[in-house]
Write an enzyme that holds these catalytic residues in place. Structure first.
Site, short mmCIF file in Angstrom:
data_model
loop_
_atom_site.label_atom_id
_atom_site.label_comp_id
_atom_site.label_asym_id
_atom_site.label_seq_id
_atom_site.Cartn_x
_atom_site.Cartn_y
_atom_site.Cartn_z
N TYR A 154 -18.75 -9.00 -24.22
CA TYR A 154 -19.65 -8.05 -24.55
C TYR A 154 -21.12 -8.65 -24.55
O TYR A 154 -22.01 -7.95 -24.39
CB TYR A 154 -19.32 -7.37 -25.66
CG TYR A 154 -19.88 -5.85 -25.78
CD1 TYR A 154 -19.60 -4.99 -24.82
CD2 TYR A 154 -20.62 -5.46 -27.02
CE1 TYR A 154 -19.97 -3.78 -24.78
CE2 TYR A 154 -20.78 -4.05 -27.12
CZ TYR A 154 -20.77 -3.24 -26.06
OH TYR A 154 -21.28 -2.02 -26.02
N LYS A 161 -26.39 -3.79 -29.23
CA LYS A 161 -25.80 -2.72 -30.01
C LYS A 161 -26.08 -3.02 -31.75
O LYS A 161 -26.18 -2.45 -32.49
CB LYS A 161 -24.50 -2.47 -30.01
CG LYS A 161 -23.73 -1.98 -28.65
CD LYS A 161 -24.47 -0.69 -28.58
CE LYS A 161 -23.87 0.06 -27.31
NZ LYS A 161 -24.29 1.30 -26.91
#
Length: 255
Positions: A154, A161
């Site tokens: 990720y 995020k």
């Protein structure tokens, strides 16, 4: 039509296909009495085609969240369809391929800055662009993926995020005086178009299937969408700066 969002006017971003979380949000919102306006960028004709699959065809506005011109004109374009907004759904995220799939140490600032602009700063930008249409009781809801951990593959999207989660808290702080809430839904992994663009995404799939206490359906966007609707409704009038986990309980279980 009566329902949880009866009479509400919503702006929903991020609909790309009918597998998008945003599509499920828009569909359920209409079924619960809301008027919905969608935004799209790039493949606008695709979004317009998907919009016709909703219970009621929804208008689509072009919006590039990195464009000052688009943001400045958003309120006027929304007014062509509704006279105000009660809620805004931020379901936008993008990172160049160099920022995903294990390239954390090698990604350039140019690529990282793109990821942060589109995925993080746009939350504040979208809220401010919609603010002239909103009144006390309104809500901004975004989608995140638990940023308290470093996830394999990720990479910089995880950093983006984390910034989004912090930005939501600051938005809650600064918009609270105007009676506007800011909350996020942390959904578990879902097989959306965004997920398919992440190399090695199957690592998330395997982990969730075996570990989430309630189990986890990788193809069911509705639980996350329902949480968004609840946060957009009047049932959470004193909740802001919060992150609601919709992940089958995975986040609560130790390794």
């Amino acid at each position: 039509m009566s329902g949880l969002l009866a009479g509400k006017r919503l702006l929903v971003t991020g609909v790309i296909t009918d597998a998008s979380i945003a599509f499920s949000v828009a569909k359920l919102a209409q079924e619960n009495g809301a008027q919905v306006v969608l935004t799209g960028y790039g493949r606008l004709s695709l979004v317009e085609r998907i919009a016709k699959r909703l219970p009621e065809p929804a208008p689509v506005i072009e919006l590039d969240v990195t464009s000052a011109e688009h943001l400045a004109g958003l309120a006027d374009r929304v007014r062509e369809h509704v006279d105000g907004l009660d809620g805004v759904v931020h379901s936008i995220g993008f990172a160049p391929q160099s920022c995903l799939g294990g390239g954390f140490l090698d990604a350039s600032w140019e690529d990282v800055s793109t990821a942060l602009h589109v995925s993080t700063y746009s939350y504040k930008s979208l809220a401010m662009a919609a603010l002239p249409l909103m009144s006390p009781g309104g809500a901004v809801v975004g989608l995140t993926f638990d940023a308290t951990k470093a996830w394999p593959v990720y990479d910089w999207m995880g950093v983006a995020k984390a910034g989004l989660e912090s930005a939501s808290r600051y938005l809650a702080l600064h918009l609270g005086k105007q009676g506007i809430r800011s909350n996020l839904v942390a959904a578990g992994p879902l097989r959306t178009m965004a997920a398919r663009s992440i190399p090695g995404f199957e690592q998330f799939e395997d982990a969730w299937a075996g570990r989430a206490p309630l189990g986890w359906d990788l193809t069911d966007q509705e639980p996350a969408a329902r949480a968004c609707l609840a946060l957009l409704s009047d049932w959470f009038p004193a909740t802001t700066g919060e992150i609601v986990h919709v992940d089958g309980g995975y986040h609560a279980i130790g390794a």
